[in-house]
Write an enzyme that holds these catalytic residues in place. Structure first.
Site, PDB file in Angstrom:
ATOM      1  N   GLU A  19       7.352  -1.566   1.283  1.00  0.00           N
ATOM      2  CA  GLU A  19       6.799  -2.767   1.907  1.00  0.00           C
ATOM      3  C   GLU A  19       6.674  -3.875   0.865  1.00  0.00           C
ATOM      4  OE1 GLU A  19       3.417  -0.975  -0.081  1.00  0.00           O
ATOM      5  OE2 GLU A  19       4.892  -0.095   1.288  1.00  0.00           O
ATOM      6  N   SER A  20       6.929  -5.104   1.298  1.00  0.00           N
ATOM      7  CA  SER A  20       6.755  -6.291   0.470  1.00  0.00           C
ATOM      8  C   SER A  20       7.576  -6.203  -0.818  1.00  0.00           C
ATOM      9  CB  SER A  20       5.265  -6.503   0.191  1.00  0.00           C
ATOM     10  OG  SER A  20       5.022  -7.805  -0.284  1.00  0.00           O
TER      11      SER A  20
END
Length: 381
Positions: A199-200
């Site tokens: 994520e991210s």
């Protein structure tokens, strides 16, 4: 010493919390997603995250956030593994050796009697390359394992990579090398059923090491991940402009342009020559002749999840379009209506307030269901 910018944010936080609470019970807050409209504590957490992050510096992260993944798992054992549902919880896989670009990696869960064909989720966390693993992420991942354990005889083991951080004095390209090296250790041990999830900033690292594998494949035989899952990937670390969704969703998301720009430049040690690098900024690295030949992308074994109200929305849509993924596999590029950054964790897997005890309800939520369905299809093919 704490930065003045963060100190100001801390001192004014009570005002934000009171204001958010009033809005929650009256006209509604800046976070209209259904999951947040019905959870005050999670809404307050998101408001606090946005408010504090605006004043956060790398120096502040060094002061307040320094736990290794091992100590984080130990501190949160009762929350994550109270009934010993996560086998081999916290077991080390690789050990940190700086001179070999090898980080610590730890099993959140590893099935007993693990075989080479058993599925593995290799997880790379977010945090702007500066923040360590957070309990919010670990709650979501532990729920994911528990969900799979109710539906699969051999649920996927989950390996957490504790890569070096900017707040520890490490900058690009060390993080990419470390994540790739852990993957290569798995490959060297004969594991092949590997899906990489991030994520991210973790999404950036995944795409960076896929690009590195692509370069290696020109000279040597390589082994690709079976699948790739990206949640709100950060694609423009140093070259973004405050336009489009960066401006339109400012205040509607839990992160903001100014903070991202500050930490992105710290990731490359403020080397101006790297600010426009297509190796650092994946959104500038969109040659369809390269990405369309990467097997997980070519075969549609990739999932991209993001929120309608997150600041990364436009760059994610732009990049997936430029590499041909959006056209070839539109069902693999999914936007959560009114969703925010990493909504699967912040909206659908709250680590505060009412816990997710009913996995049947949890797996029906948009992002959870999308990820679960994708992973299961990938593992079983």
């Amino acid at each position: 010493m704490i930065s003045l910018s963060l100190l100001y944010r801390i001192l004014t936080l009570p005002i934000i919390l009171v204001g958010t609470t009033i809005l929650y019970f009256t006209i509604g807050t800046n976070f209209p997603h259904d999951e947040l409209r019905h959870n005050l504590l999670s809404t307050l957490f998101c408001s606090s995250m946005l408010h504090l992050s605006k004043g956060l510096t790398v120096k502040d992260v060094r002061i307040f956030f320094h736990d290794s993944i091992g100590s984080t798992l130990l501190k949160n054992r009762k929350k994550l593994n109270s009934e010993n549902e996560l086998p081999n919880y916290g077991e080390k896989f690789t050990h940190k050796y700086d001179n070999q670009d090898m980080p610590d990696s730890v099993w959140l869960a590893k099935v007993n009697g693990m075989t080479k064909s058993d599925p593995i989720i290799l997880h790379l966390h977010g945090g702007m390359m500066a923040l360590p693993y957070d309990k919010v992420i670990l709650v979501g991942l532990s729920n994911l394992y528990k969900l799979f354990s109710t539906t699969m005889n051999r649920p996927p083991s989950i390996l957490l990579v504790d890569y070096s951080l900017v707040s520890q004095g490490y900058t690009y390209p060390k993080q990419v090398r470390e994540c790739l090296n852990v993957y290569q250790v798995l490959i060297s041990k004969g594991f092949r059923n590997i899906t990489v999830l991030g994520e991210s900033a973790g999404g950036t690292l995944i795409l960076s090491f896929l690009y590195q594998i692509s370069e290696l494949s020109k000279l040597n035989k390589v082994v690709w991940p079976k699948g790739v899952a990206l949640i709100s990937p950060w694609l423009d670390l140093t070259n973004a402009k405050k336009i489009g969704s960066y401006r339109a969703n400012d205040g509607l998301d839990v992160i903001c342009y100014e903070t991202l720009n500050r930490f992105g430049k710290a990731y490359v040690n403020n080397e101006e020559s790297l600010f426009t690098s297509s190796v650092v900024n994946i959104n500038m690295n969109c040659d369809i002749s390269i990405w369309s030949k990467i097997p997980p992308i070519q075969d549609g074994k990739v999932l991209v999840l993001f929120g309608e109200n997150e600041v990364f929305r436009d760059e994610i849509l732009s990049w997936t379009s430029k590499i041909g993924l959006l056209k070839a596999y539109p069902n693999r590029v999914l936007m959560d209506k009114q969703g925010i950054h990493i909504g699967l964790f912040l909206e659908e897997s709250p680590s505060i307030g009412p816990g997710m005890t009913n996995l049947d309800i949890w797996k029906k939520k948009f992002s959870v269901n999308s990820l679960y369905t994708f992973l299961r299809e990938t593992f079983e093919e």
